[in-house]
Enzyme design. Structure first.
Site, PDB file in Angstrom:
ATOM      1  N   CYS A 124       2.586   1.512  -3.973  1.00 15.06           N
ATOM      2  CA  CYS A 124       1.182   1.495  -4.410  1.00 15.06           C
ATOM      3  C   CYS A 124       0.739   2.856  -4.932  1.00 15.06           C
ATOM      4  O   CYS A 124      -0.164   2.930  -5.762  1.00 15.06           O
ATOM      5  CB  CYS A 124       0.265   1.126  -3.245  1.00 15.06           C
ATOM      6  SG  CYS A 124       0.565  -0.474  -2.538  1.00 15.06           S
ATOM      7  N   HIS A 168      -0.387  -8.604  -3.119  1.00 13.07           N
ATOM      8  CA  HIS A 168       0.156  -8.105  -4.384  1.00 13.07           C
ATOM      9  C   HIS A 168       1.667  -8.376  -4.374  1.00 13.07           C
ATOM     10  O   HIS A 168       2.303  -8.318  -3.313  1.00 13.07           O
ATOM     11  CB  HIS A 168      -0.006  -6.583  -4.493  1.00 13.07           C
ATOM     12  CG  HIS A 168      -1.287  -6.093  -5.095  1.00 13.07           C
ATOM     13  ND1 HIS A 168      -1.884  -4.920  -4.698  1.00 13.07           N
ATOM     14  CD2 HIS A 168      -2.066  -6.585  -6.107  1.00 13.07           C
ATOM     15  CE1 HIS A 168      -2.982  -4.703  -5.417  1.00 13.07           C
ATOM     16  NE2 HIS A 168      -3.120  -5.701  -6.270  1.00 13.07           N
TER      17      HIS A 168
HETATM   18  N1  ARG Z   1      -6.984  -1.116  -0.913  1.00 12.57           N
HETATM   19  C1  ARG Z   1      -6.251  -1.399  -2.107  1.00 12.57           C
HETATM   20  C2  ARG Z   1      -6.620  -2.783  -2.599  1.00 12.57           C
HETATM   21  O1  ARG Z   1      -6.809  -3.647  -1.788  1.00 12.57           O
HETATM   22  C3  ARG Z   1      -4.796  -1.295  -1.862  1.00 12.57           C
HETATM   23  C4  ARG Z   1      -3.980  -1.422  -3.097  1.00 12.57           C
HETATM   24  C5  ARG Z   1      -2.523  -1.346  -2.818  1.00 12.57           C
HETATM   25  N2  ARG Z   1      -1.788  -1.245  -4.013  1.00 12.57           N
HETATM   26  C6  ARG Z   1      -0.706  -1.942  -4.320  1.00 12.57           C
HETATM   27  N3  ARG Z   1      -0.075  -1.649  -5.418  1.00 12.57           N
HETATM   28  N4  ARG Z   1      -0.309  -2.936  -3.588  1.00 12.57           N
HETATM   29  O2  ARG Z   1      -6.726  -3.029  -3.773  1.00 12.57           O
END
Ligand code: ARG
Length: 261
Positions: free
Chosen positions: A254, A160
């Site tokens: 997150c 991300h």
């Molecule tokens: N386990 C989640 C996923 O893989 C983690 C999300 C993390 N969020 C973020 N904004 N980077 O989607």
């Protein structure tokens, strides 16, 4: 923010997640409470989204939408394990009078969008390569009326945008260049000549997954090197302990969807 009451690592949709590693659910809630209290202590107002059983990643509230000037551009999750989260976010915004734009294209909200209100008149940086699909960037630009600059993420550990780059204030960013394609690194260097650059060690400690109010920078306690770099750049680092949530592949940012009414 959304409580990790139902947090678990039951599937692996990013390289950090390992369903074989045990998670301490009580500790996760306690650490998340610490983050919430830290933000409130810094003078911020925190609104809550109700967690739902069967949605173990819902604590990562940043992925549910991106907001600018009272408009929320909703999310559409890449993985079906998370797809039901989008409706919970949508209801939250609609019940509170936000203009809500439902997406057609796959995108994971602030996970892949960062807004800089004072950079070049106000622009959105948008990541693609792992989760958010490129056509969602154009959709976000139409929904939010701000130029969107597409940045190519090339390292799966930084799946991300918000684990590779963060807004430090209204006009400047901190980022780890190695998470981006060479061309996107060049774009970032052109747009943000005064950016704070982070090392791979900072990014791997989830240091870039931070929330800043322009002065206080709330970040993972393990990111000690980045805390020093930010202090030298004139910011005040505020370390928080979020080790349990890191097992899901996320940290401070997150957990926080920023509201821009
Ligand atoms: N386990 C989640 C996923 O893989 C983690 C999300 C993390 N969020 C973020 N904004 N980077 O989607």
């Amino acid at each position: 923010m959304c409580s990790p009451a139902h947090f678990a690592v039951e599937y692996a949709i990013n390289p950090w997640m390992d369903p074989a590693t045990p998670v301490d659910p009580e500790l996760a809630v306690k650490q998340w409470d610490g983050l919430r209290e830290t933000l409130i202590g810094l003078g911020h107002e925190v609104h809550l989204l109700d967690p739902e059983p069967g949605l173990p990643d819902m604590v990562f509230a940043a992925n549910g939408a991106v907001t600018v000037d009272g408009t929320a551009y909703g999310a559409r999750f890449r993985h079906e394990q998370r797809s039901a989260e989008a409706a919970a976010h949508r209801s939250w915004y609609e019940a509170r009078g936000w203009r809500f734009v439902a997406p057609v294209r796959t995108n994971e909200g602030e996970g892949d969008f960062a807004y800089l209100p004072e950079a070049h008149g106000g622009l959105l940086l948008a990541g693609y390569g792992f989760r958010t699909e490129l056509p969602a960037h154009a959709e976000a630009q139409e929904a939010l009326g701000r130029p969107v600059v597409s940045l190519h993420l090339v390292d799966p550990r930084f799946y991300h945008l918000d684990v590779a780059l963060a807004a430090l204030d209204d006009a400047n960013v901190v980022y780890f260049p190695g998470a981006f394609s060479v061309a996107s690194q060049r774009v970032l260097a052109q747009l943000f000549p005064d950016a704070v650059l982070a090392a791979d060690e900072d990014a791997l400690a989830f240091g870039l997954n931070l929330v800043s109010d322009g002065r206080h920078v709330v970040l993972a306690s393990e990111a000690t090197r980045l805390a020093g770099t930010l202090r030298a750049a004139g910011y005040q680092p505020v370390p928080v302990e979020l080790a349990e949530l890191r097992k899901g592949g996320g940290s401070v940012k997150c957990c926080v969807a920023e509201l821009r009414p």
